[in-house]
Design a protein around this motif. Structure first.
Motif, PDB file in Angstrom:
ATOM      1  N   UNK A   1      -5.117  44.449  35.183  1.00 22.33           N
ATOM      2  CA  UNK A   1      -6.572  44.566  35.250  1.00 22.33           C
ATOM      3  C   UNK A   1      -7.173  44.349  33.864  1.00 22.33           C
ATOM      4  N   UNK A   2      -8.474  44.110  33.828  1.00 16.64           N
ATOM      5  CA  UNK A   2      -9.166  43.869  32.551  1.00 16.64           C
ATOM      6  C   UNK A   2      -9.012  45.055  31.607  1.00 16.64           C
ATOM      7  N   UNK A   3      -9.058  46.268  32.148  1.00 14.27           N
ATOM      8  CA  UNK A   3      -8.924  47.467  31.322  1.00 14.27           C
ATOM      9  C   UNK A   3      -7.606  47.455  30.552  1.00 14.27           C
ATOM     10  N   UNK A   4      -6.517  47.112  31.258  1.00 11.97           N
ATOM     11  CA  UNK A   4      -5.197  47.093  30.625  1.00 11.97           C
ATOM     12  C   UNK A   4      -5.105  45.936  29.630  1.00 11.97           C
ATOM     13  N   UNK A   5      -5.630  44.767  29.982  1.00 11.20           N
ATOM     14  CA  UNK A   5      -5.581  43.616  29.090  1.00 11.20           C
ATOM     15  C   UNK A   5      -6.307  43.891  27.778  1.00 11.20           C
ATOM     16  N   UNK A   6      -7.490  44.490  27.862  1.00 13.20           N
ATOM     17  CA  UNK A   6      -8.246  44.794  26.652  1.00 13.20           C
ATOM     18  C   UNK A   6      -7.504  45.779  25.764  1.00 13.20           C
ATOM     19  N   UNK A   7      -6.940  46.810  26.378  1.00  9.70           N
ATOM     20  CA  UNK A   7      -6.197  47.796  25.592  1.00  9.70           C
ATOM     21  C   UNK A   7      -4.950  47.173  24.978  1.00  9.70           C
ATOM     22  N   UNK A   8      -4.277  46.296  25.730  1.00  6.40           N
ATOM     23  CA  UNK A   8      -3.060  45.648  25.222  1.00  6.40           C
ATOM     24  C   UNK A   8      -3.388  44.739  24.037  1.00  6.40           C
ATOM     25  N   UNK A   9      -4.490  44.015  24.133  1.00  3.14           N
ATOM     26  CA  UNK A   9      -4.934  43.168  23.028  1.00  3.14           C
ATOM     27  C   UNK A   9      -5.197  43.991  21.774  1.00  3.14           C
ATOM     28  N   UNK A  10      -5.973  45.057  21.915  1.00  7.44           N
ATOM     29  CA  UNK A  10      -6.306  45.895  20.760  1.00  7.44           C
ATOM     30  C   UNK A  10      -5.075  46.599  20.197  1.00  7.44           C
ATOM     31  N   UNK A  11      -4.229  47.126  21.073  1.00  5.96           N
ATOM     32  CA  UNK A  11      -3.040  47.845  20.608  1.00  5.96           C
ATOM     33  C   UNK A  11      -2.099  46.914  19.847  1.00  5.96           C
TER      34      UNK A  11
END
Length: 913
Positions: free
Chosen positions: A492-502
């Motif tokens: 999901x977008x939520x996970x993708x955004x967090x993965x990018x930032x992390x």
């Protein structure tokens, strides 16, 4: 609320008597003809049976309106049951056949005036009140006037309710015939049920009109309290609810609270909740601390008793208790065990109990509470288990001294290896880390062991955030993130955004060996994703990393604000509104009445002490003139300073009650579209009022200001389209609450290319015709036209930008106007949660062109301050009375009462912001 009679419900109840079920059976064809024949029979029993069949057919939705002439022939019957059935039929079809309904008026009037049976007289009045047809309404007035003075109390109490119904249909007619005054007279009626119905009618009329029609004084108050002891339980509810709206003095509040307190032991839960509402409202007013403590002790037992009722009543009680506990937690601080969940509690009851247990959790009872939560987390109801796990984390965030114990409980729950328990624990531990950074890193290892069991987006996103935030302490952080990277495109977008930032955080903290990983995630985000948010963030990170890693580190690894420990709470003004509406839908929905009820304004019944008498006026006049002894007139130097403030000093940013919950933040520190040379006295920060989706690619943010004696709307226009250039713009205001219109066009100086922003200031004036709003709304609807298309939006306008500099009056003129304006042109409001002392309030109001005139000290009352301002060139006179605590009483007088109401609401918003 007194509403139109539920006709279908009445019909069903009447027709469901034993033996009447046969009338609802399916009948043969030609039914109307057969019914007409029976209705014209000479056999009275046949006629009654026929009418019952007609009512049954009507109840199940069949059209039997053709039988209207045949039905009304039976109106003159002496059979009470038949007459009720005929009246029900007339109520149902009078609106669709008003011409035929006129035929029955004479019979109604005859029954209402001269029928020997009071039940029939009352039935005639009730039925006429339920026929919402204008042509019949005018014929209702004379029978209603007779019924209000009828010798039988049953007729009088029915007529009292009918007045409220008539007011909803035609308020002007009620005022002309003096029915409101008659209702006030019924408060002195010897029959308590008549008094209760009169109170209910006056309350509803006041709410419908937005004006206090009650006029409670000391005599009225005593009559209400006397009737309270004698009327039925629902009559008690009407009276107690009216007393809850009474703007009582401290002395009145003490006496009313003591008289109402015995109702806390009433068998009817509605009476109990109404009594609780009165006492809760008056606790802020009562000055006797010993009495306050006594009343709070009395509130606990009835609240606890309500939890032994049916589940539905428990739920309503718990929703109200949630408000009470937030307002005054000491009432139930020793009763946390009462809220422990039972195995047979309804799921919705359990969840509400959890919320209250979180509120009541303290260092004294934390062990008991955590033990309960841990037990709940092992039940079979998955939703309830999740709430219980979340509750442990919320208690940890709320009570710092108990955080260690809460985290240990969460670790014990993770070790259970139950999938949904582990996932909820990960989510809540992420919040604990944000509340207490660098404190509980020891649990990270246990969390990482549960990585494989995470399959919900929020749990994954929380775990990824933890890995990125503590990447320097997790040896295999890159492997952990690579595990999630394998399914990046399916996440999901939520996970993708967090993965990018992390991943970017990991690269900035440990550059060695992570370059390929960060390049991979940036490629996925910018080239393989269709999501604009993800793609834009990827480009931002890529450019930051490629141009200036030091800046990237400062931006991405910046210190994050610690989350508040005060979660799931209401703002003080909203909490005051909700507690004032205990035992209503507002307290169950946890939303103000105005959000879901037309005309759901907060109305206070003012006491006669606030309506200034001639003696009060003379007292004010003499004391204000003797400013050297009892008051202080604002000096000329202050006036000069005020003028200087408006041109030289930087204005204070004030956040009004219309501020939204979340506003866009510029995380990269880039200024968007504001001209540094434009000096703004803005009172509301710019906020988005039309998204790019609504505006066909144009995003609109608004800021309000008053500069050089002119109100301005500062439009921040951002072109969010990918390829289109905006070349022209125009704005138009709909007719609104104060007659606002733009006096200059919304004009672009140059084309607005994609991703560019510009600020355009548009002068406005309040000179057009306006629509009075009954709910206090200050929304203004606007239409914007660009070459991209036409779109519409609205926003709540802060009234304070419209107060005029010409509003400062000389003291003599102020006194003259104060005495000339009649008492019925006054608006009153109790303002709670005032920020600052009297001097700071004066300074604050002066910045909004509300000018101080005089101040005086009044014994047993407090400090009274007088101000003047102007709105639409109408002088407004403001009186603020400051007693003890953080509340004050506001009164505004002017020749236009609607403008007084707007001004008083604006003052309330400013003083409590």
């Amino acid at each position: 609320s007194i509403s139109q009679t539920n006709v279908v419900g009445s019909i069903t109840r009447m027709s469901n008597k034993k033996g009447d079920a046969k009338y609802f059976e399916t009948t043969k064809k030609g039914e109307i003809h057969d019914l007409r024949t029976e209705l014209n029979s000479f056999d009275k029993n046949k006629i009654k049976d026929a009418v019952k069949k007609v009512i049954a057919a009507m109840t199940v939705g069949k059209d039997v309106s053709d039988l209207f002439p045949d039905i009304i022939k039976s109106m003159g019957t002496e059979d009470i049951e038949l007459k009720k059935l005929v009246y029900l039929y007339i109520i149902n079809y009078a609106r669709s056949q008003p011409e035929k309904a006129i035929l029955v008026v004479n019979t109604f009037q005859k029954d209402a005036r001269s029928h020997p049976n009071p039940l029939v007289r009352a039935l005639a009045i009730r039925t006429m009140g339920c026929i919402r047809v204008d042509r019949i309404t005018e014929y209702l007035c004379d029978p209603l006037a007779w019924a209000l003075k009828d010798q039988d109390p049953y007729v009088r109490k029915t007529a009292a309710v009918c007045v409220a119904k008539l007011y909803d249909i035609n308020s002007e007619l009620v005022e002309e015939r003096g029915f409101v005054e008659t209702l006030r007279g019924l408060i002195s009626d010897p029959n308590p049920m008549v008094v209760a119905n009169a109170v209910a009618a006056l309350t509803e009329i006041s709410e419908l009109s937005g004006i206090d029609k009650f006029g409670i004084n000391s005599s009225t108050k005593l009559k209400l309290l006397t009737a309270l002891n004698e009327c039925t339980e629902w009559g008690q509810v009407f009276i107690i609810d009216a007393l809850a709206k009474y703007d009582a003095s401290p002395k009145d509040a003490e006496s009313i609270a003591e008289r109402v307190a015995p109702r806390l032991q009433h068998a009817n839960s509605a009476v109990v909740m109404s009594a609780i509402k009165v006492i809760m409202n008056y606790l802020d007013i009562i000055q006797d601390k010993a009495l306050v403590a006594t009343l709070m002790k009395k509130l606990a037992p009835p609240l606890v008793t309500l939890l032994s009722a049916q589940p539905e009543i428990q739920y309503v009680a718990l929703r109200n208790i949630f408000l009470i506990v937030q307002k005054r937690p000491e009432i139930l601080q020793h009763e946390v065990r009462v809220f422990f969940c039972k195995y047979n509690d309804a799921p919705y009851v359990k969840i509400e109990k959890l919320e209250i247990m979180i509120k009541l959790a303290s260092e004294r009872n934390i062990d008991q509470v955590l033990m309960e939560f841990k037990e709940y987390a092992q039940e079979v109801d998955i939703e309830f288990v999740r709430k219980a796990v979340s509750a442990v984390g919320r208690v940890a965030i709320k009570l710092e001294s108990t955080a260690e114990r809460c985290v240990n409980v969460l670790l014990d729950l993770i070790k259970l290896k139950v999938n949904y328990v582990v996932q909820e624990a990960v989510i809540v531990i992420k919040d604990v880390f944000r509340r207490y950074p660098n404190r509980f890193e020891r649990v990270i290892f246990d969390l990482c062991e549960s990585l494989d069991s995470l399959d919900e987006p929020e749990a994954k996103a929380s775990m990824i955030w933890i890995v990125g935030e503590y990447a320097e302490r997790i040896e295999d952080a890159s492997e952990r993130l690579e595990y999630f990277m394998e399914t990046f495109e399916e996440e999901s977008t939520m996970v993708q955004l967090q993965l990018l930032t992390a991943t970017v955080k990991l690269f900035l903290k440990r550059p060695e060996g992570t370059q390929e990983l960060v390049k991979k995630v940036l490629d996925l985000a910018t080239e393989s994703s269709d999501n604009p948010d993800l793609r834009d963030r990827g480009y931002v990170y890529w450019r930051l990393l490629s141009t200036n890693p030091a800046v990237a580190k400062a931006v991405v690894l910046t210190e994050k604000p610690v989350i508040s420990g005060d979660t799931h709470v209401f703002d003080a003004p909203l909490l005051d509104i909700l507690t004032a509406n205990i035992s209503t839908l507002a307290s169950v929905y946890h939303k103000p009445p105005a959000n879901f009820v037309k005309g759901g304004l907060q109305l206070k019944f003012k006491r006669d002490g606030f309506a200034e008498s001639k003696e009060d006026s003379d007292s004010y006049s003499s004391s204000a003139e003797e400013s050297g002894e009892t008051g202080s007139e604002e000096s000329g130097s202050e006036e000069g300073q005020s003028e200087g403030d408006s041109t030289e000093s930087e204005p204070e940013q004030i956040t009004t009650a219309t501020k939204r919950d979340s506003e866009p933040q510029n995380l990269l520190g880039i200024e968007i579209g504001f001209d540094d040379n434009v000096k703004s006295d803005a009172v509301v920060p710019p906020r988005v009022v039309a998204t790019a989706e609504q505006g066909h690619g144009m995003e609109v943010a608004l800021q309000y200001a008053r500069r050089n004696n002119v109100p301005y709307f500062d439009f921040v226009l951002t072109n969010r389209s990918f390829q289109s250039t905006v070349t022209n713009t125009a704005i138009k205001f709909n007719k609104n609450f104060i007659g606002l219109k733009n006096t200059e066009p919304l004009k672009l100086q140059e084309p607005l290319v994609p991703n560019a922003s510009v600020t355009i200031s548009v002068a406005v004036s309040a000179t057009d015709a306006y629509n009075e709003t009954s709910d206090g709304s200050t929304n203004v609807q606007m239409a914007m036209k660009t070459n991209l298309g036409v779109f519409y939006f609205q926003d709540a306008i802060p009234v304070e930008i419209l107060f005029e500099e010409s509003g400062k009056l000389e003291k003599a003129k102020f006194l003259k106007l104060w005495q000339e304006i009649s008492g019925d042109q006054e608006e009153f409001l109790q303002i709670h949660g005032v920020r600052g002392d009297v001097d700071s309030v004066k300074e604050l109001l002066k910045k909004s062109n509300i000018f101080p005139i005089a101040t005086r000290n009044v014994r047993d009352v407090g400090v009274v301050c007088y101000f003047s301002t102007s709105l639409r060139n109408v002088p407004l006179l403001l009186e603020l009375t400051f007693g003890e605590g953080s509340s004050c009483k506001g009164c505004v007088k002017s020749s236009v009462r609607y403008l007084s109401r707007l001004a008083l609401n604006a003052v309330h918003a400013k003083l409590t912001a």
